[in-house]
Motif scaffolding. Structure first.
Motif, short mmCIF file in Angstrom:
data_model
loop_
_atom_site.label_atom_id
_atom_site.label_comp_id
_atom_site.label_asym_id
_atom_site.label_seq_id
_atom_site.Cartn_x
_atom_site.Cartn_y
_atom_site.Cartn_z
N MET A 177 0.84 -1.18 0.00
CA MET A 177 0.00 0.00 0.00
C MET A 177 0.89 1.24 0.00
O MET A 177 1.90 1.30 0.67
CB MET A 177 -0.91 -0.03 1.23
CG MET A 177 -1.78 1.20 1.36
SD MET A 177 -2.86 1.16 2.79
CE MET A 177 -4.37 0.75 1.97
N ALA A 178 0.50 2.25 -0.73
CA ALA A 178 1.26 3.51 -0.84
C ALA A 178 0.86 4.49 0.25
O ALA A 178 -0.20 4.36 0.87
CB ALA A 178 1.02 4.13 -2.21
N LEU A 179 1.69 5.47 0.47
CA LEU A 179 1.38 6.54 1.42
C LEU A 179 0.14 7.30 0.97
O LEU A 179 -0.07 7.52 -0.22
CB LEU A 179 2.54 7.53 1.52
CG LEU A 179 3.82 7.09 2.19
CD1 LEU A 179 4.85 8.20 2.10
CD2 LEU A 179 3.58 6.69 3.62
N ASP A 202 1.15 11.99 3.84
CA ASP A 202 1.04 11.57 5.24
C ASP A 202 2.03 10.42 5.42
O ASP A 202 1.89 9.37 4.79
CB ASP A 202 -0.37 11.07 5.55
CG ASP A 202 -1.36 12.19 5.76
OD1 ASP A 202 -0.97 13.23 6.31
OD2 ASP A 202 -2.52 12.02 5.37
N PHE A 203 3.02 10.63 6.26
CA PHE A 203 3.99 9.58 6.52
C PHE A 203 3.33 8.44 7.30
O PHE A 203 2.28 8.63 7.93
CB PHE A 203 5.20 10.12 7.28
CG PHE A 203 5.95 11.17 6.51
CD1 PHE A 203 6.30 10.98 5.19
CD2 PHE A 203 6.28 12.38 7.10
CE1 PHE A 203 6.99 11.95 4.48
CE2 PHE A 203 6.98 13.36 6.40
CZ PHE A 203 7.32 13.13 5.09
N GLY A 238 -2.72 3.51 9.06
CA GLY A 238 -2.82 2.06 9.18
C GLY A 238 -1.73 1.29 8.44
O GLY A 238 -1.77 0.06 8.44
N LEU A 239 -0.77 1.96 7.85
CA LEU A 239 0.28 1.25 7.10
C LEU A 239 1.23 0.51 8.05
O LEU A 239 1.69 1.08 9.04
CB LEU A 239 1.10 2.21 6.26
CG LEU A 239 0.40 2.85 5.06
CD1 LEU A 239 1.36 3.79 4.34
CD2 LEU A 239 -0.11 1.80 4.11
N ALA A 240 1.50 -0.71 7.72
CA ALA A 240 2.46 -1.49 8.51
C ALA A 240 3.87 -1.17 8.06
O ALA A 240 4.10 -0.71 6.95
CB ALA A 240 2.19 -2.98 8.32
N GLY A 241 4.81 -1.39 8.94
CA GLY A 241 6.20 -1.19 8.52
C GLY A 241 7.15 -1.07 9.67
O GLY A 241 6.81 -1.09 10.80
#
Length: 58
Positions: free
Chosen positions: A1-3, A46-47, A55-58
């Motif tokens: 998923m992208a930022l 949005d970082f 909600g981005l994992a990393g």
């Protein structure tokens, strides 16, 4: 998923704004009405962990 990001304007010159810690693209909302949208394309990412990228994992 992208930022996640918000884009304002459609001008030839591209500008990317980086938000500070504990803020997202919403922090720039008060100045968006004053941006030159004819000459510039403004991108407010949005970082990971903030705003639309929360909600981005990393």
């Amino acid at each position: 998923m992208a930022l996640g990001y918000n884009t304002v304007g459609s001008g030839a010159t591209k500008v990317i704004w980086a938000h500070s810690w504990l803020a997202g693209h919403e922090a720039y909302g008060c100045m968006m009405p004053f941006l030159d949208i004819e000459q510039f394309t403004w991108v407010f990412p949005d970082f990971r962990g903030y705003g639309w990228s929360k909600g981005l994992a990393g």
